[in-house]
Motif scaffolding. Sequence first.
Motif: not given
Length: 294
Positions: A49-53, A60-63, A65-71
């Motif tokens: 819950v704290l992570a979601w908070g 939108p700065f956390s986007v 860090v949180c969105i990753k891409v793999v090949q």
Amino acid sequence: MSSNRVTPEPSEDDTFIMADRNKTAQFDTPIGGGEADGSIGCCGWILTVLAWGILIVTFPFSVCVCIKVVQEYERAVIFRLGRLLPGGAKGPGIFFVLPCIEDYTKVDLRTVSFDVPPQEILTKDSVTVSVDAVVYYRVNNATISIANVENANHSTRLLAQTTLRNVLGTKSLAEILSDRESISHTMQTGLDEATDPWGIKVERVEIKDVRLPVQLQRAMAAEAEAAREARAKVIAAEGEQNASRALKEAADVISESPSALQLRYLQTLNTISAEKNSTIIFPQIGRASCRERV
């Protein structure tokens, strides 16, 4: 009216099959993969819950860090609070990682090749040889390759070395030099079965080079040379035998006609005179035959 139903006891074959299925299922399931997803506890839910908070507050700065891409050739194995997420590995494409509580590891699914270092092997007929090979493998299950073994690539390399020594130790020198294809297939089957619990698929194994001691090379070269000389002498003897038979038949034909022998002498004289010789010697038999005719 009551009926008593008798349940048949499982036979030894059924017991063996069930044990084999349980063993296979244990290998195919990653460590911790069979546990319930809701066993993270109260503290785990609080941290989630704290992570979601934090994610919502810093949007939108956390986007970034949180969105990753793999090949396309990669997969991502995600751990939440040290536990594997259900659903297996993520990818290819975009996936989401919660900050602070989730971690991920990228796994390359492309085929990897490596050289097995030269191994000093004592063959079945007590000959020391140095053999090296090349192995082609790929990750078949990204989750198992991360959860069930510390370093799947390094473990596969070490296992390939021991498998090469074990397989060639049961072969003679002649089999190693002539049956490379069957030896490679045996190694590939053994490695594939051994690395299956690690999520590794061994696609191909090839024997590169077999190095013999220098003294053994000289002995084999001397043996081959002696065998060639023996064959050459046999061929020469067969040629002499055939030539002698042909000469005997020619002598029998010439002996039937004295004029044929005189013509042969004249042909020989013509052959000798063509080489510009100053001295010509006639056999005594030819001169005697000429005197008799005169």
